[in-house]
Scaffold this motif. Structure first.
Motif, PDB file in Angstrom:
ATOM      1  N   VAL A  72       0.858  -1.194   0.000  1.00 25.51           N
ATOM      2  CA  VAL A  72       0.000   0.000   0.000  1.00 25.51           C
ATOM      3  C   VAL A  72       0.889   1.237   0.000  1.00 25.51           C
ATOM      4  CG1 VAL A  72      -1.756   1.289   1.267  1.00 25.51           C
ATOM      5  CG2 VAL A  72      -1.914  -1.206   1.097  1.00 25.51           C
ATOM      6  N   LYS A  98      -0.030   4.577  -0.638  1.00 22.30           N
ATOM      7  CA  LYS A  98      -0.627   5.907  -0.440  1.00 22.30           C
ATOM      8  C   LYS A  98       0.335   6.786   0.375  1.00 22.30           C
ATOM      9  CE  LYS A  98      -3.313   4.459   3.602  1.00 22.30           C
ATOM     10  NZ  LYS A  98      -4.505   3.717   3.999  1.00 22.30           N
ATOM     11  N   ILE A 129      -7.962   0.591  -3.630  1.00 20.04           N
ATOM     12  CA  ILE A 129      -8.455  -0.028  -2.390  1.00 20.04           C
ATOM     13  C   ILE A 129      -9.350   0.897  -1.582  1.00 20.04           C
ATOM     14  CG2 ILE A 129      -6.482  -1.614  -2.220  1.00 20.04           C
ATOM     15  CD1 ILE A 129      -5.223   0.230  -0.143  1.00 20.04           C
ATOM     16  N   VAL A 136     -12.182  -4.005   5.562  1.00 18.23           N
ATOM     17  CA  VAL A 136     -11.256  -3.274   6.430  1.00 18.23           C
ATOM     18  C   VAL A 136     -11.749  -3.532   7.850  1.00 18.23           C
ATOM     19  CG1 VAL A 136     -10.302  -1.023   7.065  1.00 18.23           C
ATOM     20  CG2 VAL A 136     -10.911  -1.481   4.671  1.00 18.23           C
TER      21      VAL A 136
HETATM   22  C1  LIG Z   1      -4.073   2.399   4.239  1.00 21.38           C
HETATM   23  C2  LIG Z   1      -4.797   1.171   3.920  1.00 21.38           C
HETATM   24  C3  LIG Z   1      -4.216  -0.093   4.124  1.00 21.38           C
HETATM   25  C4  LIG Z   1      -2.833  -0.283   4.726  1.00 21.38           C
HETATM   26  O1  LIG Z   1      -2.850   0.003   6.092  1.00 21.38           O
HETATM   27  P1  LIG Z   1      -1.524  -0.133   6.984  1.00 21.38           P
HETATM   28  O2  LIG Z   1      -2.037  -0.183   8.366  1.00 21.38           O
HETATM   29  O3  LIG Z   1      -0.689   1.079   6.704  1.00 21.38           O
HETATM   30  O4  LIG Z   1      -0.834  -1.385   6.577  1.00 21.38           O
HETATM   31  C5  LIG Z   1      -4.950  -1.211   3.754  1.00 21.38           C
HETATM   32  N1  LIG Z   1      -6.189  -1.106   3.229  1.00 21.38           N
HETATM   33  C6  LIG Z   1      -6.780   0.081   3.013  1.00 21.38           C
HETATM   34  C7  LIG Z   1      -8.149   0.113   2.430  1.00 21.38           C
HETATM   35  C8  LIG Z   1      -6.108   1.256   3.352  1.00 21.38           C
HETATM   36  O5  LIG Z   1      -6.706   2.434   3.138  1.00 21.38           O
END
Ligand SMILES: *Cc1c(COP(=O)(O)O)cnc(C)c1O
Length: 232
Positions: free
Chosen positions: A34, A36, A78, A162
């Motif tokens: 990820v 972002k 995502i 999530v």
């Molecule tokens: C930011 C994000 C992640 C990754 O999260 P981390 O805790 O930094 O590993 C995974 N899924 C989604 C939908 C996210 O927005």
């Protein structure tokens, strides 16, 4: 720089161990990086470590990174997707993880048709019923998938969630287990035109438990790059 490569090796080992617990191998799990808020230079280090499937949660950010990296990476959307932005990413994404309404699916189908592509999607489930989270409630998932199955230019490939933010990741085991049950149940219905291949769940805090409970895509950001410097 070395940090990224050390972190990735560490995560790969943990993925492998968790996969073994559930009778699988490292190769059965997609390790999605990820990216972002992460700049292209650091993303390239990650890609050099062999992680080439990347998750972005914002359309604009995905597009600007796509312009610099292109198809050397496989791009996964995502985060929440607004219908009016579908057209900007439709030709760039490998998989959209966050479909939670028929309206959004209809727009994806329409835009995919224009470029003569079949777009793979996951249906996002709000497994813990959190008001702050996107995703459809568990009891409505099958119905939504059946409706989406009539679209010619979309293929449902599985489910995503999530999980809640918790101190102790064990607290999320029950939610991952519930997701797996929904996944297996829908798979057994053999709905035409859908292919229940992926269960996308688990982030930095809880990916090992998610894998033990059946995840085959994990989405990891912080564990690779460290804490992001703003709250999302
Ligand atoms: C930011 C994000 C992640 C990754 O999260 P981390 O805790 O930094 O590993 C995974 N899924 C989604 C939908 C996210 O927005």
């Amino acid at each position: 720089m070395n940090d990224i490569s050390n972190n990735v090796s560490d995560i790969k080992r943990k993925i492998e161990t968790a996969a073994k617990v559930s009778g699988r191998n490292y190769e059965d799990i997609l390790f999605l990086g990820v990216t972002k808020t992460v700049d292209v230079e650091r993303i390239k280090i990650l890609m050099d470590c062999g992680v080439k499937s990347l998750g972005e949660n914002r359309v604009q950010e995905l597009i600007s990174k796509y312009e610099l990296i292109g198809n050397d990476a496989k791009w996964h959307l995502i985060g929440n997707l607004q219908t009016n932005k579908v057209k900007y990413i439709i030709d760039k994404v490998e998989l959209i993880h966050s479909v939670d309404s028929l309206k959004l699916a209809a727009e994806i189908d329409k835009q995919a048709k224009k470029i003569d592509k079949t777009v793979d999607i996951l249906v996002e489930v709000n497994i813990a019923g959190e008001a702050s989270k996107h995703g459809i409630e568990p009891s409505k998932v099958l119905d939504l998938i059946e409706n989406i199955s009539y679209f010619d230019n979309i293929c449902v490939k599985g489910l995503m969630t999530v999980a809640p933010f918790v101190e102790n990741p064990e607290e999320n085991r029950k939610y991952f287990n519930q997701m797996r049950k929904i996944f297996v149940d829908i798979k057994s219905q053999n709905v035409d035109n859908i292919d229940m291949a992926y269960l996308s769940m688990g982030m930095t805090n809880d990916y090992e438990i998610a894998i033990e409970e059946g995840a085959n895509i994990v989405r990891i950001g912080t564990g690779i790059f460290g804490k992001r410097n703003y709250n999302l």
